[in-house]
Design a protein around this motif. Structure first.
Motif, PDB file in Angstrom:
ATOM      1  N   ARG A 264       0.669   1.593  15.717  1.00 50.24           N
ATOM      2  CA  ARG A 264      -0.735   0.899  15.347  1.00 50.24           C
ATOM      3  C   ARG A 264      -0.147  -0.770  15.150  1.00 50.24           C
ATOM      4  O   ARG A 264      -1.184  -1.838  14.836  1.00 50.24           O
TER       5      ARG A 264
ATOM      6  N   THR B 172       0.889  -1.261  -0.157  1.00 52.18           N
ATOM      7  CA  THR B 172      -0.056   0.081  -0.068  1.00 52.18           C
ATOM      8  C   THR B 172       0.861   1.126  -0.210  1.00 52.18           C
ATOM      9  O   THR B 172       2.051   1.178   0.617  1.00 52.18           O
TER      10      THR B 172
ATOM     11  N   GLY C 191      -3.065  -5.167  12.414  1.00 48.23           N
ATOM     12  CA  GLY C 191      -3.570  -6.112  13.386  1.00 48.23           C
ATOM     13  C   GLY C 191      -2.692  -6.796  14.117  1.00 48.23           C
ATOM     14  O   GLY C 191      -1.273  -6.909  13.856  1.00 48.23           O
TER      15      GLY C 191
ATOM     16  N   SER D 213      -0.821   4.202   0.770  1.00 48.26           N
ATOM     17  CA  SER D 213      -1.455   5.184   1.666  1.00 48.26           C
ATOM     18  C   SER D 213      -1.487   4.724   3.055  1.00 48.26           C
ATOM     19  O   SER D 213      -1.358   3.757   3.646  1.00 48.26           O
TER      20      SER D 213
ATOM     21  N   TYR E 266       4.281  -0.799   3.477  1.00 47.82           N
ATOM     22  CA  TYR E 266       4.020   0.557   3.244  1.00 47.82           C
ATOM     23  C   TYR E 266       5.054   1.255   2.485  1.00 47.82           C
ATOM     24  O   TYR E 266       6.415   1.096   2.746  1.00 47.82           O
TER      25      TYR E 266
ATOM     26  N   THR F 147      -2.873   1.849   8.097  1.00 44.41           N
ATOM     27  CA  THR F 147      -3.147   1.659   9.457  1.00 44.41           C
ATOM     28  C   THR F 147      -4.324   0.963   9.623  1.00 44.41           C
ATOM     29  O   THR F 147      -4.463   0.149  10.590  1.00 44.41           O
ATOM     30  N   ASP F 148      -5.456   1.145   8.571  1.00 47.08           N
ATOM     31  CA  ASP F 148      -6.647  -0.053   8.811  1.00 47.08           C
ATOM     32  C   ASP F 148      -6.144  -1.350   8.718  1.00 47.08           C
ATOM     33  O   ASP F 148      -7.125  -2.354   9.177  1.00 47.08           O
ATOM     34  N   ALA F 149      -5.319  -1.838   7.880  1.00 45.77           N
ATOM     35  CA  ALA F 149      -4.967  -3.092   7.717  1.00 45.77           C
ATOM     36  C   ALA F 149      -4.154  -3.872   8.708  1.00 45.77           C
ATOM     37  O   ALA F 149      -3.877  -5.051   8.775  1.00 45.77           O
TER      38      ALA F 149
ATOM     39  N   ALA G 158      -3.434   5.824   5.519  1.00 46.43           N
ATOM     40  CA  ALA G 158      -4.713   5.454   5.968  1.00 46.43           C
ATOM     41  C   ALA G 158      -4.881   3.799   6.047  1.00 46.43           C
ATOM     42  O   ALA G 158      -5.425   3.332   6.737  1.00 46.43           O
ATOM     43  N   GLU G 159      -4.725   3.407   4.849  1.00 51.38           N
ATOM     44  CA  GLU G 159      -5.005   1.961   4.442  1.00 51.38           C
ATOM     45  C   GLU G 159      -4.059   1.096   5.092  1.00 51.38           C
ATOM     46  O   GLU G 159      -4.355  -0.097   5.801  1.00 51.38           O
TER      47      GLU G 159
END
Length: 415
Positions: free
Chosen positions: A136, A101, A112, A103, A252, A108-110, A105-106
């Protein structure tokens, strides 16, 4: 003329045969040039030049200094020599899902608990954005480093003049079977940070921090993990040991489109210039103007000289001899003397103008009845290294010429 100048002058005359007669320029006399501009015109011309230079300098200071686009370096989608597509594919072959990615933001969302955040030096992100992204993730791997990232993550500092082939030498289980790597950059671990692949001085190629329940690994892999070098030593094994420890990898790739740095924060060339540069430039410009005003009034009109101009051959010969003597270049002077001697001996011994040193030495040996080896050394031996050797060489060559001349004259006088 000194003893040194005499053989040098003879050599200069011998290697410039066409300077024996006066050299005359046969070009017709040119008409008189128009009178030069006055003092005011010259000053105005210099002022215009300085104004142009100042304008160019002011324009250049408005250029914004931007970082180069490094997206091709360790890019997991780039098949070029500096890309990391081979490492990404090798990680997928181990059953790990690699998500690329650009991005923040993407990414951070991905992230886990089952994902590893992989990134190179995020030069397009601010310090706050880097901390937000790293916080994160439970596992972070930085494949390239900078002094900024070492400071932000409290990992250590650079270890200058370190590098070479190193082994793991640490207790991290996944590094046990890596083998050797050829590290190009080493680090001094901070307190509480574990260093692996250490050198004899204690510097480490891989830093690992487990503070606050987060594992952060840092290595300078720009060369180690590139497509061109991945197959060397244990580079591939080290890459898998870092990336293939969890089911997913979020890779990233920094880009200027995803940057959170405001244009107002970008520095211009004037901001990066030290404070003393501008006063120094102004002082230099004032000094230049003063020099123009001081020396400009001494420029007079051109002096016309009647043509043709005759230069005597003796002046050229003596001038070259003085230059050679002043330079103290004994080797060059010796080569000139030998060249002249070989040419004159070839003419005396009825050899062609293209006769080489060996032919002249053989003919002189037959004429004088002396060993050829001694003449080879005299006419083509090592160059003299100082004035004493040069004078001795010139004396021996003069004696050789005299001896050959005497034998030629004796042969001519025979009935």
């Amino acid at each position: 003329m000194s003893v040194l100048d005499a053989p040098v002058s003879r050599a200069a005359a011998s290697i410039a045969p066409d300077a024996a007669a006066p050299a005359s320029a046969t070009a017709p006399a040119s008409t008189a040039a128009p009178p030069p501009p006055g003092r005011a015109g010259r000053i105005i011309g210099w002022v215009i030049v300085i104004a142009l230079l100042l304008g160019i300098a002011l324009l250049s200071m408005r250029f914004i200094v931007t970082n180069p686009d490094l997206s091709g370096t360790l890019n997991p989608e780039s098949p070029g020599p500096n890309g990391a597509k081979a490492l990404a594919q090798l990680t997928r072959d181990q059953g790990v899902d690699v998500e690329v990615t650009r991005s923040r933001a993407e990414a951070t969302d991905a992230l886990g608990s089952d994902a590893t955040l992989v990134l190179t030096d995020p030069f397009t992100l601010s310090d706050a954005a880097v901390h937000e992204l790293v916080d994160r993730a439970d596992r972070v791997v930085l494949l390239s480093s900078s002094a900024r990232m070492l400071r932000l993550l409290d990992l250590g500092e650079d270890a200058p003049a370190e590098g070479g082939t190193v082994r793991a030498q640490c207790t991290v289980p996944e590094f046990a079977r890596v083998g050797e790597i050829d590290a190009a950059r080493m680090f001094s671990p901070a307190e509480g940070v574990q260093g692996c692949f250490r050198s004899g001085t204690g510097a480490a190629a891989v830093l690992r921090s487990t503070a606050e329940g987060r594992t952060v690994s840092l290595v300078e892999g720009t060369r180690l993990f590139s497509n061109a070098e991945l197959a060397q030593n244990g580079n591939a094994a080290l890459g898998l040991a870092l990336l293939a420890q969890q089911p997913r990898v979020v890779w990233y790739v920094p880009s200027f489109a995803d940057s959170d740095i405001s244009p107002d924060d970008e520095q211009t060339l004037g901001d990066l210039t030290p404070d003393w540069v501008t006063p120094a430039i102004l002082m230099l410009l004032l000094a230049g103007l003063a020099a123009i005003w001081w020396r400009g009034r001494r420029f007079g009109p051109l002096v016309a000289e009647s043509l043709p101009v005759t230069v005597r051959a003796s002046e050229t010969m003596q001038g070259r001899a003085r230059l050679t003597a002043k330079a103290a270049d004994a080797a060059h002077a010796g080569a000139s003397i030998r060249t002249g001697t070989v040419g004159r001996l070839a003419a005396r011994l009825a050899l062609g103008p293209r006769a080489v040193v060996e032919e002249v030495a053989d003919a002189a040996s037959d004429r004088l009845g002396v060993p050829r080896t001694s003449l080879y050394d005299l006419l083509g031996g090592p160059a003299p290294q100082d004035d004493h050797e040069l004078i001795d060489l010139a004396r021996r060559l003069a004696e050789l010429e005299t001896a050959v001349e005497n034998t030629v004259r004796t042969e001519r006088k025979r009935p």
